[in-house]
Write a protein that holds these residues in place. Structure first.
Motif, PDB file in Angstrom:
ATOM      1  N   ILE A   1      -2.495 -14.819  -0.848  1.00 36.58           N
ATOM      2  CA  ILE A   1      -3.396 -15.962  -0.959  1.00 36.58           C
ATOM      3  C   ILE A   1      -4.407 -15.651  -2.047  1.00 36.58           C
ATOM      4  CG2 ILE A   1      -5.098 -17.394   0.247  1.00 36.58           C
ATOM      5  CD1 ILE A   1      -3.684 -16.706   2.854  1.00 36.58           C
ATOM      6  N   PRO A   2      -4.457 -16.426  -3.119  1.00 36.18           N
ATOM      7  CA  PRO A   2      -5.363 -16.115  -4.236  1.00 36.18           C
ATOM      8  C   PRO A   2      -6.814 -15.935  -3.819  1.00 36.18           C
ATOM      9  CG  PRO A   2      -3.795 -17.811  -4.881  1.00 36.18           C
ATOM     10  CD  PRO A   2      -3.600 -17.600  -3.413  1.00 36.18           C
ATOM     11  N   GLY A   3      -7.272 -16.717  -2.839  1.00 33.70           N
ATOM     12  CA  GLY A   3      -8.663 -16.589  -2.403  1.00 33.70           C
ATOM     13  C   GLY A   3      -8.942 -15.215  -1.800  1.00 33.70           C
ATOM     14  N   GLN A   4      -8.000 -14.720  -1.002  1.00 36.73           N
ATOM     15  CA  GLN A   4      -8.170 -13.392  -0.419  1.00 36.73           C
ATOM     16  C   GLN A   4      -8.149 -12.300  -1.493  1.00 36.73           C
ATOM     17  OE1 GLN A   4      -5.022 -13.198   2.484  1.00 36.73           O
ATOM     18  NE2 GLN A   4      -6.253 -14.221   4.079  1.00 36.73           N
ATOM     19  N   VAL A   5      -7.311 -12.479  -2.507  1.00 35.67           N
ATOM     20  CA  VAL A   5      -7.252 -11.510  -3.596  1.00 35.67           C
ATOM     21  C   VAL A   5      -8.587 -11.458  -4.330  1.00 35.67           C
ATOM     22  CG1 VAL A   5      -6.138 -10.923  -5.777  1.00 35.67           C
ATOM     23  CG2 VAL A   5      -4.757 -11.746  -3.852  1.00 35.67           C
TER      24      VAL A   5
ATOM     25  N   THR B   1      -2.828  -5.440   6.822  1.00 34.09           N
ATOM     26  CA  THR B   1      -3.748  -6.206   5.981  1.00 34.09           C
ATOM     27  C   THR B   1      -2.985  -7.381   5.374  1.00 34.09           C
ATOM     28  OG1 THR B   1      -3.241  -4.783   4.090  1.00 34.09           O
ATOM     29  CG2 THR B   1      -5.143  -4.186   5.430  1.00 34.09           C
ATOM     30  N   PRO B   2      -3.688  -8.464   5.069  1.00 23.44           N
ATOM     31  CA  PRO B   2      -2.994  -9.622   4.470  1.00 23.44           C
ATOM     32  C   PRO B   2      -2.501  -9.356   3.050  1.00 23.44           C
ATOM     33  CG  PRO B   2      -5.365  -9.983   4.528  1.00 23.44           C
ATOM     34  CD  PRO B   2      -5.108  -8.733   5.313  1.00 23.44           C
ATOM     35  N   ILE B   3      -2.995  -8.317   2.412  1.00 24.66           N
ATOM     36  CA  ILE B   3      -2.608  -8.003   1.043  1.00 24.66           C
ATOM     37  C   ILE B   3      -1.851  -6.677   1.048  1.00 24.66           C
ATOM     38  CG2 ILE B   3      -3.429  -7.608  -1.302  1.00 24.66           C
ATOM     39  CD1 ILE B   3      -5.923  -9.165  -0.622  1.00 24.66           C
ATOM     40  N   LYS B   4      -0.682  -6.665   0.440  1.00 21.42           N
ATOM     41  CA  LYS B   4       0.141  -5.467   0.349  1.00 21.42           C
ATOM     42  C   LYS B   4       0.139  -4.966  -1.091  1.00 21.42           C
ATOM     43  CE  LYS B   4       1.360  -5.525   4.667  1.00 21.42           C
ATOM     44  NZ  LYS B   4       0.874  -4.470   5.600  1.00 21.42           N
ATOM     45  N   PHE B   5       0.054  -3.639  -1.230  1.00 19.68           N
ATOM     46  CA  PHE B   5      -0.073  -3.022  -2.541  1.00 19.68           C
ATOM     47  C   PHE B   5       1.073  -2.051  -2.793  1.00 19.68           C
ATOM     48  CE2 PHE B   5      -4.382  -4.139  -1.395  1.00 19.68           C
ATOM     49  CZ  PHE B   5      -4.923  -4.596  -2.579  1.00 19.68           C
ATOM     50  N   THR B   6       1.218  -1.724  -4.072  1.00 15.89           N
ATOM     51  CA  THR B   6       2.021  -0.576  -4.495  1.00 15.89           C
ATOM     52  C   THR B   6       1.155   0.281  -5.425  1.00 15.89           C
ATOM     53  OG1 THR B   6       4.189  -1.629  -4.311  1.00 15.89           O
ATOM     54  CG2 THR B   6       4.007   0.225  -5.832  1.00 15.89           C
ATOM     55  N   HIS B   7       0.924   1.507  -4.994  1.00 12.31           N
ATOM     56  CA  HIS B   7       0.202   2.491  -5.801  1.00 12.31           C
ATOM     57  C   HIS B   7       0.683   3.866  -5.365  1.00 12.31           C
ATOM     58  CE1 HIS B   7      -2.227   2.852  -2.157  1.00 12.31           C
ATOM     59  NE2 HIS B   7      -2.514   1.553  -2.255  1.00 12.31           N
ATOM     60  N   TRP B   8       0.005   4.907  -5.764  1.00  6.20           N
ATOM     61  CA  TRP B   8       0.549   6.255  -5.517  1.00  6.20           C
ATOM     62  C   TRP B   8       0.488   6.667  -4.049  1.00  6.20           C
ATOM     63  CZ3 TRP B   8      -2.026  10.883  -4.080  1.00  6.20           C
ATOM     64  CH2 TRP B   8      -3.407  10.786  -3.938  1.00  6.20           C
ATOM     65  N   GLN B   9      -0.333   5.976  -3.232  1.00  6.98           N
ATOM     66  CA  GLN B   9      -0.390   6.290  -1.806  1.00  6.98           C
ATOM     67  C   GLN B   9       0.097   5.133  -0.946  1.00  6.98           C
ATOM     68  OE1 GLN B   9      -3.579   9.559  -0.649  1.00  6.98           O
ATOM     69  NE2 GLN B   9      -4.602   7.673  -1.182  1.00  6.98           N
ATOM     70  N   SER B  10       0.821   4.198  -1.529  1.00  5.05           N
ATOM     71  CA  SER B  10       1.258   3.030  -0.760  1.00  5.05           C
ATOM     72  C   SER B  10       2.284   3.387   0.310  1.00  5.05           C
ATOM     73  CB  SER B  10       1.841   1.968  -1.705  1.00  5.05           C
ATOM     74  OG  SER B  10       2.896   2.513  -2.470  1.00  5.05           O
ATOM     75  N   GLU B  11       3.021   4.497   0.103  1.00  2.00           N
ATOM     76  CA  GLU B  11       3.994   4.921   1.108  1.00  2.00           C
ATOM     77  C   GLU B  11       3.357   5.739   2.224  1.00  2.00           C
ATOM     78  OE1 GLU B  11       7.193   4.050   1.283  1.00  2.00           O
ATOM     79  OE2 GLU B  11       6.797   2.754  -0.438  1.00  2.00           O
TER      80      GLU B  11
END
Length: 564
Positions: free
Chosen positions: A41-45, A184-194
């Motif tokens: 959701i853009p607003g949450q971002v 969380t409503p927002i999912k990420f990919t970064h070096w600790q995402s796993e």
């Protein structure tokens, strides 16, 4: 204009979504920190990015869109992601698209004010986000002075550019604390995402260290107040504490422990590294001291050492007596002044007799003294070495006295810190000339004694100097930094280097950024700990000059001498 895009090497596995990062206009560079997965959701971002900016003080924003060929989304999201540029306005909007043949090769479009720029103006730089996050870039100058005059400003500017990249990743640590297991409503990919990198043991130690540091800090403050009390700082005791190597080393370690147990958090990297180096140095010093204790108290080595000490002292005294008897004769065929030779020889023989009597008087207590002195090694190997140095100074006190007696005296003005000169009339000069003539004929005899005992004194000085060098080496060695260089060399970075990662026709150039670690020599120069020693530090030139002019070589550091 060439635009550099720093892309995490872990993000090619990410789902399609938004590129989160920082745009650095001074360097024409974009640092991608994470990828937000679709759907969102853009607003949450926007709300989340505001929170990140408030905490990290870094201008984190949406840099563009990411289209993964291996995305689990069943429909084509390219048009949807392209339209997001109107929701997240930015001067430059990057549209990265993953290729089918190679997931590490991207196609892209750079949108600026509704127009698409040429692809040749962008370079994609892949970097290991974990290593950059955990590393500290050191702007060390390794060039020659001539290079510094010619290109020093440019070198500093380049180092500053990469320091900005490293600082951006380091300051956004909060962004990397969300992994796929967080709801969380927002999912990420970064070096600790796993999964976040952590250790249960380390966390338990962190929790327990706070109360332990508080208790130790109070205890050390109490000990420090006792040491600074007026009863222990009267003149004879204060002079003795300042000249004994053991007391100086204990004060040095007490200062170290107060720094280590301080509950104040390190404000910067340099302060943290100093505390860590002091802590590791203290642990290794105590560990080596405990190993020394375990060796000394096995097989009655303390008793063997005590039994051998008195015979060694007797042997040294016997050798000195034979040396004096040789000097009282005709040493090396030289004809000496018999009367002066006899007086000096008997004077020194009497001192040796007093010293041997003192050693034999103390012989019943030597084993007990060594037994308790050996226990002091639990405070560290450096404390044990300092005690050995003091014992050597006490056992060779007679040699030092002989050296002082043989050295030339001067009229020293204590208030003005200089050698006073006097003016004489004609009669005084005449008498002085006669006395000088007599003393000139006595000079060879006195000079021979001075030379012999100065050489003996130099042997003791060399032995004590080697011990003090070893103590200073242990005190100053940055063991924690050297351990990091051995196990995790990327944490202490001297710079970066690039190599071609992917080169495909009609595609942007892909480079791989790698970290150049500091060399061991640079680490020692940069993180070397300060040392404090009561022993004088003279150059060979100054030492030879003192010997030639008959100046005393003190076994301690004088107030008028400076120390680095």
């Amino acid at each position: 204009m060439v635009i550099k895009v720093f892309f995490p090497s872990c993000c090619p596995e990410a789902e399609s979504g938004l590129l989160i990062g920082r745009w650095i206009p001074e360097q024409n560079a974009a640092v991608v920190l994470a990828v937000i997965h679709y759907p969102f959701i853009p607003g949450q971002v926007k709300q989340y990015l505001v929170q990140i900016r408030e905490v990290t003080k870094v201008n984190v924003s949406v840099l563009g869109s990411w289209s993964s060929y291996y995305s689990q989304a069943k429909k084509d999201l390219s048009q949807f992601l392209e339209d997001l540029s109107s929701i997240f306005p930015h001067d430059l909007w990057f549209q990265l698209t993953q290729e089918k043949e190679n997931k590490f090769v991207f196609d892209y479009q750079l949108v600026q004010q509704g127009s698409k720029n040429d692809k040749e103006n962008v370079i994609l730089i892949h970097y290991d986000q974990r290593k950059v996050m955990l590393s500290k870039l050191h702007c060390l100058d390794t060039k020659t002075p001539e290079d510094n005059r010619n290109a020093g400003v440019k070198s500093k500017a380049i180092a500053s550019d990469f320091a900005t990249i490293f600082d951006t990743v380091a300051k956004c640590e909060l962004l990397f604390m969300i992994d796929k297991y967080d709801e969380t409503p927002i999912k990420f990919t970064h070096w600790q995402s796993e999964g976040r990198e952590a250790s249960v043991v380390v966390e338990l130690v962190k929790q327990a260290s706070v109360p332990v540091c508080v208790v130790l800090s109070l205890l050390l403050s109490f000990i420090s107040s006792i040491c600074k009390s007026r009863a222990l700082n009267i003149w004879p005791l204060r002079f003795l504490w300042s000249k004994l190597s053991t007391c100086v080393q204990l004060a040095h370690r007490l200062d170290h422990l107060q720094t280590i147990t301080s509950t104040t958090k390190a404000q910067n990297h340099a302060e943290f590294m100093r505390k860590a180096n002091l802590f590791v140095s203290f642990l290794i010093d105590v560990g080596l001291g405990l190993l020394l204790i375990s060796w000394l108290y096995q097989k009655n080595r303390i008793g063997q050492l005590a039994d051998a000490l008195v015979p060694v002292a007797d042997h040294v005294a016997k050798e000195l007596q034979e040396l004096l008897e040789w000097l009282m004769g005709a040493p090396a065929g030289l004809k000496m002044n018999k009367a002066l030779d006899e007086v000096l020889g008997r004077f020194f023989l009497y001192h040796i007799h007093l010293w041997i009597s003192y050693i034999h008087l103390m012989s019943p207590f030597i084993e007990m003294i060594l037994w308790y002195v050996g226990l002091a090694a639990c405070l560290g190997l450096t404390v044990a070495l300092s005690i050995v140095s003091d014992i050597i100074a006490l056992l060779t006190l007679h040699i030092y006295c002989f050296y002082v007696y043989g050295a030339r005296g001067k009229k020293w003005n204590v208030l003005r810190q200089r050698v006073d000169s006097c003016s004489y009339d004609l009669d005084q000069l005449f008498i002085g000339t006669l006395l000088f003539t007599i003393l000139l004929f006595l000079l060879p005899t006195a000079a021979l004694y001075y030379l012999v005992f100065t050489l003996l004194r130099m042997v003791v000085v060399v032995v004590q100097g080697l011990i003090h060098l070893l103590v200073d080496f242990i005190n100053s060695l940055p063991l924690y930094a050297l351990g990091l260089r051995l196990c995790r060399p990327y944490t202490l970075a001297a710079g970066v280097k690039f190599k071609v990662f992917q080169k495909v026709a009609d595609k942007p150039l892909h480079l791989l950024m790698q970290i150049n670690p500091l060399t061991y020599g640079m680490i020692i120069r940069h993180y070397r700990l300060p040392t404090y020693s009561c022993y004088p530090k003279d150059s060979w030139t100054a030492l030879c000059q003192k010997l030639f002019f008959g100046e005393l070589i003190y076994p301690w550091k004088r107030k008028t001498e400076k120390q680095d």
